[in-house]
Write a protein that holds these residues in place. Structure first.
Motif, PDB file in Angstrom:
ATOM      1  N   HIS A  45       0.858  -1.177   0.000  1.00 25.61           N
ATOM      2  CA  HIS A  45       0.000   0.000   0.000  1.00 25.61           C
ATOM      3  C   HIS A  45       0.897   1.231   0.000  1.00 25.61           C
ATOM      4  N   GLY A  46       0.570   2.195  -0.841  1.00 27.59           N
ATOM      5  CA  GLY A  46       1.375   3.422  -0.855  1.00 27.59           C
ATOM      6  C   GLY A  46       2.261   3.558  -2.074  1.00 27.59           C
ATOM      7  N   PRO A 186      -1.318  -5.819   3.254  1.00 26.27           N
ATOM      8  CA  PRO A 186      -1.057  -4.751   2.265  1.00 26.27           C
ATOM      9  C   PRO A 186       0.211  -3.960   2.556  1.00 26.27           C
ATOM     10  N   VAL A 187       0.757  -4.135   3.764  1.00 26.35           N
ATOM     11  CA  VAL A 187       2.018  -3.451   4.082  1.00 26.35           C
ATOM     12  C   VAL A 187       3.115  -4.451   4.461  1.00 26.35           C
ATOM     13  N   VAL A 199      -1.938   1.138   7.140  1.00 23.38           N
ATOM     14  CA  VAL A 199      -2.638   1.546   5.911  1.00 23.38           C
ATOM     15  C   VAL A 199      -3.343   2.886   6.148  1.00 23.38           C
ATOM     16  N   ASP A 203      -2.658   6.474   4.247  1.00 31.13           N
ATOM     17  CA  ASP A 203      -3.722   7.240   3.584  1.00 31.13           C
ATOM     18  C   ASP A 203      -3.819   8.654   4.160  1.00 31.13           C
TER      19      ASP A 203
END
Ligand code: EPS
Length: 387
Positions: A45-46, A186-187, A199, A203
């Protein structure tokens, strides 16, 4: 026998190349593992828009025949799918179009010192190679090194332990099976609740036009004692690991075992006492040293952590100076990621694997993988290694 590797390639040029030299012949390579690691490096993520363009695959150009190494240099190619969009700006040959130069160096990037060093006027001449896109080639090389390590019983994993101010609970009891699902997060964090908080933090800070740094950890299992050397500074495995991991773009600190924390502890709480039993052989009940003593492995799992700074390409650019006019200006704006900590862990696995594979090659030599395995078996027998 030494293992060497190098990479070449610019971020938006035609592609990236890695050459790995010094692996034994006869080693079976896993094509799917190559694709899997390339994809794992793109996770997290990111990441920014570039990851929607790239879908990295490895083309082997030499050194492998019918899935087995030949003992000759292995050359791999990772194409940049974005290159057609950069054909004029990054063409190796002169083009008719006039290509605009960039004169707005980013604080924290190689831009300004790179211009000064080479006498360039266009920041792009620096940033294209300084870009972390280069790590795709390192992962390709590192996955080949992991293939060798797997043959000698060594596995290498990574996970994220901090993103910005969000830290995962400390774990000192990890085994290979604990990493089975790490890429599902996701990380790439082992703790589900912390993953969610990370996450949310990415964001939140992304909306504020901030980039984020963090920390990751690499662990290697199955190492026999005595890999590396205490005899000379350049052979010390701890120094070699620190250099390899610190060479990853944006890494600012590397720690081994308890690292910085050990500085504040009394000696009685800093070391790993030595035990022996007939059924276990040599063993320790703690692993504060992270598997390294005197520049060598000691038979316990290797633990390497690293800190990575926030990405220096900012969506809200920092103050800089136009290198042509010398007037104050904002640093250049480029499409960018918000954070690359999850990907950096995968890159660090590759760098650690390359260092460990090199140290195994030095200790056990051999032109064919079977020679390596015989030498390893004889060594284990000599030291009475039971694991
Ligand atoms: C990078 C900037 C971004 C990242 C890139 C590293 O690329 P671009 O400028 O094309 O948007 O996505 O990372 C990769 C392409 C990659 O494969 O990791 C930088 O400036 O370091």
């Amino acid at each position: 026998m030494t293992l060497r590797f190098t990479t070449a390639g610019e971020s938006h040029g035609p592609g990236l190349v890695a050459i790995v030299e010094g692996l034994p012949a006869g080693l079976e390579l896993d094509r799917e593992a190559l694709d899997r690691d390339m994809a794992r490096r793109q996770l997290g993520h990111g990441r920014g828009g570039r990851m929607k363009i790239e879908s990295d695959t490895v083309e082997i150009r030499s050194g492998v025949r019918h899935g087995r190494t030949l003992g000759s240099p292995i050359a791999v190619l990772v194409a940049n799918r974005d290159y057609p969009n950069w054909d004029e700006r990054m063409n190796p040959w002169p083009v008719d179009a006039s290509v605009e130069e960039s004169h707005l160096p980013r604080p924290g990037h190689a831009d300004l010192a790179g211009l000064q060093k080479y006498g360039f006027s266009d920041v792009r001449n620096v940033l294209e190679r300084a870009s972390a896109r280069e790590t795709a080639a390192r992962v390709a090389a590192g996955t080949i090194a992991k293939g060798f390590l797997s043959a000698v019983g060594v596995s290498v994993f990574s996970h994220v332990i901090q993103i910005a101010s969000v830290s995962a609970p400390e774990r000192d009891d990890l085994s290979p099976a604990d990493f089975d699902d790490v890429d599902e997060s996701p990380v790439r964090c082992l703790d589900a609740d912390t993953s969610q908080t990370m996450v949310a933090e990415i964001d939140r800070l992304r909306k504020e036009n901030e980039s984020l740094g963090g920390k990751f950890e690499v662990r290697a299992f199955g190492l026999v004692p005595g890999i590396g050397s205490y005899a000379s500074w350049s052979g010390k495995l701890d120094g070699r690991l620190a250099q390899a991991v610190c060479s990853i773009q944006s890494v600012k600190g590397v720690s081994l075992g308890e690292g910085w924390d050990v500085a504040g502890k009394p000696g009685s709480e800093a070391h790993d006492e030595i035990f022996y039993s007939d059924d276990r052989g040599w063993f320790r009940e703690t692993n504060r040293a992270g598997g390294l003593e005197g520049g060598m492995t000691n038979g316990e799992p290797l633990v390497v952590q690293a800190a990575i700074k926030p990405i220096s390409t900012m969506t809200q650019p920092l103050r800089s100076v136009d290198t042509e006019t010398k007037e104050p200006a904002q640093a250049m704006r480029e499409r960018t990621d918000s954070t690359v900590v999850p990907a950096a862990g995968v890159v660090a696995e590759a760098m650690v694997a390359l260092v460990l594979a090199g140290a195994y090659r030095e200790k056990f030599g051999g032109d064919h993988i079977d020679d390596v395995l015989s030498a390893l078996a004889a060594y284990k027998e000599r030291i009475g290694w039971r694991r």
